[in-house]
Scaffold this motif. Structure first.
Motif, PDB file in Angstrom:
ATOM      1  N   LEU A  36       3.087  -6.744 -10.149  1.00 26.14           N
ATOM      2  CA  LEU A  36       1.846  -7.180 -10.794  1.00 26.14           C
ATOM      3  C   LEU A  36       0.783  -6.074 -10.745  1.00 26.14           C
ATOM      4  N   CYS A  37       0.731  -5.350  -9.626  1.00 21.91           N
ATOM      5  CA  CYS A  37      -0.244  -4.257  -9.509  1.00 21.91           C
ATOM      6  C   CYS A  37       0.103  -3.123 -10.477  1.00 21.91           C
ATOM      7  N   LYS A  38       1.388  -2.811 -10.605  1.00 21.87           N
ATOM      8  CA  LYS A  38       1.786  -1.720 -11.517  1.00 21.87           C
ATOM      9  C   LYS A  38       1.430  -2.079 -12.958  1.00 21.87           C
ATOM     10  N   GLU A  39       1.595  -3.370 -13.303  1.00 17.97           N
ATOM     11  CA  GLU A  39       1.224  -3.805 -14.664  1.00 17.97           C
ATOM     12  C   GLU A  39      -0.265  -3.574 -14.896  1.00 17.97           C
ATOM     13  N   LYS A  40      -1.069  -3.941 -13.894  1.00 13.58           N
ATOM     14  CA  LYS A  40      -2.531  -3.779 -14.020  1.00 13.58           C
ATOM     15  C   LYS A  40      -2.907  -2.296 -14.059  1.00 13.58           C
ATOM     16  N   GLU A  41      -2.219  -1.503 -13.243  1.00 13.55           N
ATOM     17  CA  GLU A  41      -2.507  -0.063 -13.182  1.00 13.55           C
ATOM     18  C   GLU A  41      -2.337   0.585 -14.536  1.00 13.55           C
ATOM     19  N   ALA A  42      -1.330   0.079 -15.281  1.00 15.45           N
ATOM     20  CA  ALA A  42      -0.983   0.713 -16.560  1.00 15.45           C
ATOM     21  C   ALA A  42      -1.934   0.303 -17.685  1.00 15.45           C
ATOM     22  N   LEU A  43      -2.765  -0.713 -17.453  1.00 11.63           N
ATOM     23  CA  LEU A  43      -3.634  -1.205 -18.537  1.00 11.63           C
ATOM     24  C   LEU A  43      -4.703  -0.188 -18.935  1.00 11.63           C
ATOM     25  N   ALA A  99       0.846  -1.204   0.000  1.00 12.42           N
ATOM     26  CA  ALA A  99       0.000   0.000   0.000  1.00 12.42           C
ATOM     27  C   ALA A  99       0.879   1.251   0.000  1.00 12.42           C
ATOM     28  N   GLN A 100       1.908   1.219   0.809  1.00 13.57           N
ATOM     29  CA  GLN A 100       2.797   2.387   0.904  1.00 13.57           C
ATOM     30  C   GLN A 100       3.502   2.650  -0.428  1.00 13.57           C
ATOM     31  N   LYS A 101       3.984   1.571  -1.048  1.00 11.08           N
ATOM     32  CA  LYS A 101       4.686   1.732  -2.333  1.00 11.08           C
ATOM     33  C   LYS A 101       3.760   2.233  -3.439  1.00 11.08           C
ATOM     34  N   LEU A 102       2.507   1.779  -3.394  1.00 14.18           N
ATOM     35  CA  LEU A 102       1.557   2.191  -4.433  1.00 14.18           C
ATOM     36  C   LEU A 102       0.939   3.559  -4.139  1.00 14.18           C
ATOM     37  N   GLY A 103       1.113   4.032  -2.898  1.00 13.03           N
ATOM     38  CA  GLY A 103       0.458   5.282  -2.496  1.00 13.03           C
ATOM     39  C   GLY A 103      -1.035   5.066  -2.262  1.00 13.03           C
ATOM     40  N   TYR A 104      -1.383   3.853  -1.804  1.00 14.49           N
ATOM     41  CA  TYR A 104      -2.777   3.498  -1.554  1.00 14.49           C
ATOM     42  C   TYR A 104      -3.070   3.493  -0.046  1.00 14.49           C
ATOM     43  N   LEU A 105      -4.364   3.447   0.288  1.00 20.88           N
ATOM     44  CA  LEU A 105      -4.757   3.256   1.682  1.00 20.88           C
ATOM     45  C   LEU A 105      -4.653   1.769   1.999  1.00 20.88           C
ATOM     46  N   TYR A 106      -4.486   1.460   3.286  1.00 21.56           N
ATOM     47  CA  TYR A 106      -4.385   0.060   3.704  1.00 21.56           C
ATOM     48  C   TYR A 106      -5.494  -0.247   4.703  1.00 21.56           C
ATOM     49  N   LEU A 107      -6.208  -1.343   4.490  1.00 20.66           N
ATOM     50  CA  LEU A 107      -7.246  -1.754   5.449  1.00 20.66           C
ATOM     51  C   LEU A 107      -6.972  -3.167   5.948  1.00 20.66           C
ATOM     52  N   ASP A 108      -6.806  -3.283   7.271  1.00 23.80           N
ATOM     53  CA  ASP A 108      -6.572  -4.574   7.934  1.00 23.80           C
ATOM     54  C   ASP A 108      -7.923  -5.033   8.487  1.00 23.80           C
ATOM     55  N   SER A 121      11.628 -13.711   1.516  1.00 24.65           N
ATOM     56  CA  SER A 121      11.666 -12.508   2.349  1.00 24.65           C
ATOM     57  C   SER A 121      10.446 -11.636   2.060  1.00 24.65           C
ATOM     58  N   VAL A 122      10.131 -10.784   3.023  1.00 25.86           N
ATOM     59  CA  VAL A 122       9.014  -9.840   2.860  1.00 25.86           C
ATOM     60  C   VAL A 122       9.256  -8.999   1.605  1.00 25.86           C
ATOM     61  N   GLU A 123      10.495  -8.526   1.443  1.00 23.61           N
ATOM     62  CA  GLU A 123      10.825  -7.637   0.312  1.00 23.61           C
ATOM     63  C   GLU A 123      10.525  -8.305  -1.028  1.00 23.61           C
ATOM     64  N   GLU A 124      10.894  -9.589  -1.135  1.00 22.49           N
ATOM     65  CA  GLU A 124      10.663 -10.325  -2.388  1.00 22.49           C
ATOM     66  C   GLU A 124       9.169 -10.403  -2.712  1.00 22.49           C
ATOM     67  N   VAL A 125       8.397 -10.736  -1.688  1.00 26.25           N
ATOM     68  CA  VAL A 125       6.951 -10.902  -1.904  1.00 26.25           C
ATOM     69  C   VAL A 125       6.311  -9.545  -2.231  1.00 26.25           C
ATOM     70  N   VAL A 126       6.745  -8.514  -1.517  1.00 21.76           N
ATOM     71  CA  VAL A 126       6.223  -7.166  -1.772  1.00 21.76           C
ATOM     72  C   VAL A 126       6.520  -6.776  -3.216  1.00 21.76           C
ATOM     73  N   GLU A 127       7.730  -7.035  -3.659  1.00 27.15           N
ATOM     74  CA  GLU A 127       8.138  -6.658  -5.011  1.00 27.15           C
ATOM     75  C   GLU A 127       7.286  -7.384  -6.057  1.00 27.15           C
ATOM     76  N   GLN A 128       7.041  -8.680  -5.808  1.00 22.84           N
ATOM     77  CA  GLN A 128       6.232  -9.465  -6.758  1.00 22.84           C
ATOM     78  C   GLN A 128       4.808  -8.885  -6.881  1.00 22.84           C
ATOM     79  N   ILE A 129       4.211  -8.588  -5.727  1.00 27.57           N
ATOM     80  CA  ILE A 129       2.838  -8.060  -5.738  1.00 27.57           C
ATOM     81  C   ILE A 129       2.810  -6.656  -6.342  1.00 27.57           C
ATOM     82  N   TYR A 130       3.777  -5.844  -5.925  1.00 25.50           N
ATOM     83  CA  TYR A 130       3.851  -4.462  -6.423  1.00 25.50           C
ATOM     84  C   TYR A 130       3.962  -4.449  -7.951  1.00 25.50           C
TER      85      TYR A 130
END
Ligand code: DC
Length: 234
Positions: free
Chosen positions: A227-234, A30-39, A216-225
């Protein structure tokens, strides 16, 4: 906030069992994308805390539903420079720490299986997410709460690894626990969360399943980030 304003704001759902690393990963994405986060787990925890405080029997579905409906839950974004995630206020009181107490953790699956409680909290979760630009983590986000989310992920990890992480977390909070105890508590929650009739824990058909065991957390964050950036650009 690396990605802010660069593309179409998406709705990102991250589900999975306890200890799979969802909240750490979701908060960071959420922080990397500049989005809100809901737990959303925190919301079930807050209702559970209130039920324990008021001695409401955890099998009294009517009383738990009433409690959920009359409770005011509000999020406060983290202040710049102060570590940690958003703070959760219940009826005006900051409960961000109290909801992590082992007593709450032990009872929360029982409260989360009550249909009236879920109905109320799902309504609040949908309202929070309606503008998009959100990362929402939970158990039923991609399947029930936000079935139209553009990005869905299901994080999992072996029971051993999840128990190790939970044990470390508890130690950091000054509440050391035995490995076997942590493991059986996680397994018990898994059984209730996946076995309940309403909104059981399971991956959405269109979710990307990510096994975080040994990663690692970083690896997983990067993978999700990515994929989201790819979708954002569509
Ligand atoms: O993610 P967590 O451990 O804080 O979640 C606490 C409990 O809440 C968990 O046992 C299952 C329940 N929960 C749920 O049923 N649905 C959600 N969307 C989030 C959490």
């Amino acid at each position: 906030m690396e990605g802010k304003g660069k593309g179409r704001p998406l709705t990102v759902a991250i589900d999975g069992p306890a200890g799979a690393g969802k909240s750490t990963v979701a908060r960071s994405v959420a922080q990397k994308l500049g989005y809100l986060y809901l737990d959303t787990g925190a919301m079930y925890r807050a209702i559970t805390l209130k039920a324990l405080q008021q001695n409401v029997p955890l099998d009294d579905e009517g009383a738990l539903t009433r409690l959920a409906c009359e409770t005011v839950l509000e999020w406060q974004a983290p202040q710049a420079g102060i570590p940690g995630g958003p703070k959760l206020y219940m009826d005006g009181v900051d409960v961000s720490e109290a909801i992590r107490h082992p007593r709450v953790t032990k009872a929360v699956s029982l409260v989360a299986r009550v249909p009236g409680v879920r109905q109320r909290l799902i309504q609040l979760q949908r309202r929070f997410a309606e503008q998009g630009g959100v990362v929402v983590d939970g158990r039923d986000i991609g399947t029930v709460v936000l079935p139209h989310a553009e990005c869905k992920f299901y994080l999992t990890a072996s029971l051993e690894e999840r128990a190790r992480r939970r044990q470390r977390e508890l130690a950091q909070q000054g509440m050391p626990a035995e490995m076997e105890e942590v493991k059986s508590a996680l397994a018990w929650r898994d059984t209730i969360d996946s076995g309940r009739e309403i909104s059981p824990l399971r991956p959405a058909e269109d979710a990307v399943i990510i096994d975080t065991t040994g990663r690692s957390v970083e690896e997983v964050v990067e993978q999700i980030y990515s994929l989201c950036k790819e979708k954002e650009a569509l």
